[in-house]
Write a protein that holds these residues in place. Structure first.
Motif, PDB file in Angstrom:
ATOM      1  N   LEU A 160      12.728  31.606  70.517  1.00 16.78           N
ATOM      2  CA  LEU A 160      12.974  30.790  69.368  1.00 16.78           C
ATOM      3  C   LEU A 160      12.098  30.089  68.404  1.00 16.78           C
ATOM      4  CD1 LEU A 160      15.849  29.051  71.238  1.00 16.78           C
ATOM      5  CD2 LEU A 160      16.064  30.982  69.933  1.00 16.78           C
ATOM      6  N   ARG A 161      12.412  29.806  67.142  1.00 19.32           N
ATOM      7  CA  ARG A 161      11.463  29.408  66.166  1.00 19.32           C
ATOM      8  C   ARG A 161      10.078  30.260  65.878  1.00 19.32           C
ATOM      9  NH1 ARG A 161       9.161  24.728  66.865  1.00 19.32           N
ATOM     10  NH2 ARG A 161       8.992  24.868  69.168  1.00 19.32           N
ATOM     11  N   GLY A 162      10.342  31.559  66.298  1.00 19.94           N
ATOM     12  CA  GLY A 162       9.269  32.400  66.170  1.00 19.94           C
ATOM     13  C   GLY A 162       8.220  32.601  67.156  1.00 19.94           C
ATOM     14  N   HIS A 163       8.375  31.857  68.348  1.00 18.60           N
ATOM     15  CA  HIS A 163       7.280  31.875  69.355  1.00 18.60           C
ATOM     16  C   HIS A 163       7.436  33.188  70.310  1.00 18.60           C
ATOM     17  CE1 HIS A 163       5.142  28.140  69.469  1.00 18.60           C
ATOM     18  NE2 HIS A 163       6.095  27.506  68.997  1.00 18.60           N
ATOM     19  N   LEU A 164       6.466  33.625  70.523  1.00 19.62           N
ATOM     20  CA  LEU A 164       6.349  34.744  71.479  1.00 19.62           C
ATOM     21  C   LEU A 164       6.023  34.171  72.800  1.00 19.62           C
ATOM     22  CD1 LEU A 164       4.178  37.426  69.476  1.00 19.62           C
ATOM     23  CD2 LEU A 164       6.747  36.798  69.050  1.00 19.62           C
ATOM     24  N   PHE A 165       6.448  34.938  73.986  1.00 21.67           N
ATOM     25  CA  PHE A 165       6.331  34.476  75.392  1.00 21.67           C
ATOM     26  C   PHE A 165       6.078  35.436  76.198  1.00 21.67           C
ATOM     27  CE2 PHE A 165       8.987  31.034  73.657  1.00 21.67           C
ATOM     28  CZ  PHE A 165       8.429  29.935  74.219  1.00 21.67           C
ATOM     29  N   LEU A 166       4.944  35.281  77.191  1.00 28.92           N
ATOM     30  CA  LEU A 166       4.524  36.277  78.012  1.00 28.92           C
ATOM     31  C   LEU A 166       5.379  35.988  79.150  1.00 28.92           C
ATOM     32  CD1 LEU A 166       2.300  38.454  78.961  1.00 28.92           C
ATOM     33  CD2 LEU A 166       1.302  36.349  80.217  1.00 28.92           C
ATOM     34  N   MET A 269       2.050  30.217  68.043  1.00 24.96           N
ATOM     35  CA  MET A 269       3.250  30.808  67.915  1.00 24.96           C
ATOM     36  C   MET A 269       3.032  32.222  68.712  1.00 24.96           C
ATOM     37  SD  MET A 269       5.654  30.089  64.794  1.00 24.96           S
ATOM     38  CE  MET A 269       6.500  28.362  64.774  1.00 24.96           C
ATOM     39  N   ALA A 270       1.951  33.087  68.255  1.00 25.94           N
ATOM     40  CA  ALA A 270       1.850  34.319  68.740  1.00 25.94           C
ATOM     41  C   ALA A 270       1.008  34.443  69.746  1.00 25.94           C
ATOM     42  CB  ALA A 270       1.370  35.185  67.483  1.00 25.94           C
ATOM     43  N   ASP A 271       0.467  33.637  70.436  1.00 29.34           N
ATOM     44  CA  ASP A 271      -0.228  33.545  71.506  1.00 29.34           C
ATOM     45  C   ASP A 271       0.193  32.784  72.788  1.00 29.34           C
ATOM     46  OD1 ASP A 271      -3.611  33.951  70.898  1.00 29.34           O
ATOM     47  OD2 ASP A 271      -3.128  32.643  72.809  1.00 29.34           O
ATOM     48  N   THR A 272      -0.485  32.974  73.921  1.00 32.42           N
ATOM     49  CA  THR A 272      -0.277  32.140  75.373  1.00 32.42           C
ATOM     50  C   THR A 272      -1.094  31.144  75.464  1.00 32.42           C
ATOM     51  OG1 THR A 272      -2.003  33.536  76.441  1.00 32.42           O
ATOM     52  CG2 THR A 272       0.379  34.322  76.367  1.00 32.42           C
ATOM     53  N   TYR A 322       1.881  36.531  63.030  1.00 31.79           N
ATOM     54  CA  TYR A 322       0.883  35.555  62.969  1.00 31.79           C
ATOM     55  C   TYR A 322       1.137  34.186  63.603  1.00 31.79           C
ATOM     56  CZ  TYR A 322      -2.125  38.498  60.004  1.00 31.79           C
ATOM     57  OH  TYR A 322      -2.907  39.757  59.584  1.00 31.79           O
ATOM     58  N   SER A 323       0.233  33.332  63.633  1.00 34.49           N
ATOM     59  CA  SER A 323       0.405  32.019  64.031  1.00 34.49           C
ATOM     60  C   SER A 323       0.074  31.255  62.891  1.00 34.49           C
ATOM     61  CB  SER A 323      -0.396  31.494  65.279  1.00 34.49           C
ATOM     62  OG  SER A 323       0.149  32.190  66.570  1.00 34.49           O
ATOM     63  N   ARG A 324       0.735  30.067  62.581  1.00 36.19           N
ATOM     64  CA  ARG A 324       0.123  29.281  61.579  1.00 36.19           C
ATOM     65  C   ARG A 324      -0.637  28.212  62.424  1.00 36.19           C
ATOM     66  NH1 ARG A 324       1.996  24.167  59.817  1.00 36.19           N
ATOM     67  NH2 ARG A 324       1.379  23.648  57.369  1.00 36.19           N
ATOM     68  N   ILE A 325      -2.065  28.218  61.885  1.00 36.67           N
ATOM     69  CA  ILE A 325      -3.057  27.310  62.739  1.00 36.67           C
ATOM     70  C   ILE A 325      -3.227  25.968  61.790  1.00 36.67           C
ATOM     71  CG2 ILE A 325      -5.439  27.402  63.717  1.00 36.67           C
ATOM     72  CD1 ILE A 325      -5.114  30.244  64.337  1.00 36.67           C
ATOM     73  N   VAL A 326      -3.189  25.033  62.672  1.00 37.00           N
ATOM     74  CA  VAL A 326      -3.486  23.720  62.087  1.00 37.00           C
ATOM     75  C   VAL A 326      -4.691  23.320  62.828  1.00 37.00           C
ATOM     76  CG1 VAL A 326      -2.519  21.537  61.332  1.00 37.00           C
ATOM     77  CG2 VAL A 326      -1.111  23.460  61.581  1.00 37.00           C
TER      78      VAL A 326
END
Length: 435
Positions: A160-166, A269-272, A322-326
């Motif tokens: 959800l919310r654009g997250h990717l999960f291993l 979001m696109a990372d572990t 992509y992940s939005r990086i803050v």
């Protein structure tokens, strides 16, 4: 027999991967051969262990195979070039991992088009530049995709919310959450306790403080966003955290992320791995144990710069996710940045992660302590505030990171640090580290 041909280096004519024969007494007896039009052009045997294969076998399973003749991606994809495992009269072709196969297919198309074989995208250079400019400008388009959609290799899912999960991978991550609390699990926890006790004794004998932490999986921390049923930490992590609750050397990896209220998520979001704010929270917990004067400095760092980047799960979906990086600006810890000097930046010859070393001194650091870390990618190269090493190199007078799960006591004796930190992650708890 099980295994994969994972990495191809067409310039050096080498293939790396792993193979395991459940029926062989010694996995080193397995022959790995490369053939070109049926002729053997390379041969080797498994020669090393690999941390991410420990759930499959503790025997040597990793191999590096050098070939006597050049080959291309077209040769591999067409079947002219093959990698096989031979054992006790049996033969098995080694599969190509989904990520490797997709890359090979793209490279093969580029070869057909006369493009550089080093490129891994079908886009022209003009198209790549156009996309790069759009990303740098922040012009990314959100798209609705179904939660639970698996990656091409089945190892990750969209949440959800654009997250990717291993969810899978070599450590069969989901199975860790379903593991029964039985004698086997308790025995493994007991062995972890023995290892940590011996680490503490080894450090005490050397006049060095010992700190240990275990970083939870993204599935554990953001389980409400996961498209699978995760009730909490894996049973093995819950048991270890319970036993170490009052241990003076242990820094809980769960506590910093309980009742999370920050507008930014602790994982990309696109990372572990951690976002910068997730790393900030984890480092603050470590600082409270190592040098409490650093906690207000860490907590005061503001995050207000933005950029976008792909993550370690992006390639599994074959989409530019992509992940939005803050992250903080350079001004945030500027008072402690001028004295930073990298004194070692070592990468192993085999190209692997284990054995990498990054070391910094910092004449302007607020803490006079020399700290040595034995950990993994959550500390990383220190280039970005999402890496715990980024915080360490700014705040300690000496910060040494050794990439590996086990303690190197010769290195401890050589460096004579004030503090030694052991760090692992939840998915690696299925394999008990060495002392």
């Amino acid at each position: 027999m099980r295994g994969y041909a994972e990495r191809f280096d067409f310039g050096k004519q080498t293939i790396r991967g792993w193979v395991y024969d459940e029926e062989a007494e010694d996995n080193r007896d397995v022959r790995v051969v490369a053939t070109f039009d049926g002729e053997i052009v390379g041969e080797t045997r498994p020669s090393a262990t690999r941390n991410d294969l420990q759930k499959i076998t503790t025997q040597d399973a990793w191999f590096s195979l050098e070939c006597s003749r050049a080959f291309t991606a077209l040769d591999v994809v067409s079947g002219r070039f093959q990698v096989k495992a031979l054992s006790d009269g049996r033969e098995a072709a080694l599969s190509l991992g989904a990520d490797g196969l997709a890359t090979l297919k793209k490279t093969a198309v580029e070869e057909l088009n006369g493009e550089s074989s080093s490129s891994t995208t079908l886009w022209s250079s003009e198209e790549r530049n156009a996309v790069k400019h759009q990303v740098e400008a922040g012009n990314l388009s959100p798209m609705l995709m179904p939660a639970g959609l698996p990656s091409m290799d089945g190892s990750a899912v969209i949440g959800l919310r654009g997250h990717l999960f291993l969810t899978e991978g070599n450590n069969s991550l989901l199975s860790l959450y379903a593991e029964p609390v039985d004698d086997a699990l308790m025995s493994r926890v007991d062995r972890w306790m023995d290892v940590l006790a011996q680490r503490g004794e080894g450090c005490e004998a050397r006049g060095t403080r010992f700190v240990q932490t275990i970083i939870p999986e993204k599935l554990t921390v953001l389980r409400d966003d996961a498209p699978v049923d995760i009730e909490g930490p894996s049973p093995v992590l819950q048991e270890i955290e319970s036993r170490l609750r009052d241990a003076d050397f242990y820094v809980s990896g769960l506590s910093p992320f309980e009742q999370w209220s920050d507008v930014d998520d602790p994982f990309l979001m696109a990372d572990t791995h951690f976002s910068a704010v997730g790393a900030q929270r984890m480092f603050s917990a470590l600082a409270a144990q190592i040098d409490p004067q650093l906690v207000p400095i860490v907590d005061a760092v503001r995050m207000y710069q933005f950029r976008y980047a792909v993550g370690d799960l992006t390639g599994r979906f074959k989409l530019p996710l992509y992940s939005r990086i803050v992250e903080p600006s350079d001004d945030e810890l500027a008072a402690y940045a001028d004295g930073i000097t990298m004194i070692e930046n070592h990468f192993p010859a085999d190209g692997g992660m284990r054995g990498r070393r990054f070391r910094w001194t910092n004449s302007t650091a607020p803490s006079p302590l020399k700290v040595l870390i034995f950990g993994n990618s959550f500390f990383g190269t220190g280039d970005f505030a999402g890496y715990l090493s980024w915080w360490g190199k700014h705040l300690f007078s000496e910060f040494h990171f050794h990439w590996g799960p086990d303690f190197d006591w010769d290195l401890v004796d050589q460096l004579k640090p004030d503090v030694v930190v052991g760090q692992t992650v939840e998915r690696f708890l299925n394999r008990v580290a060495a002392i």
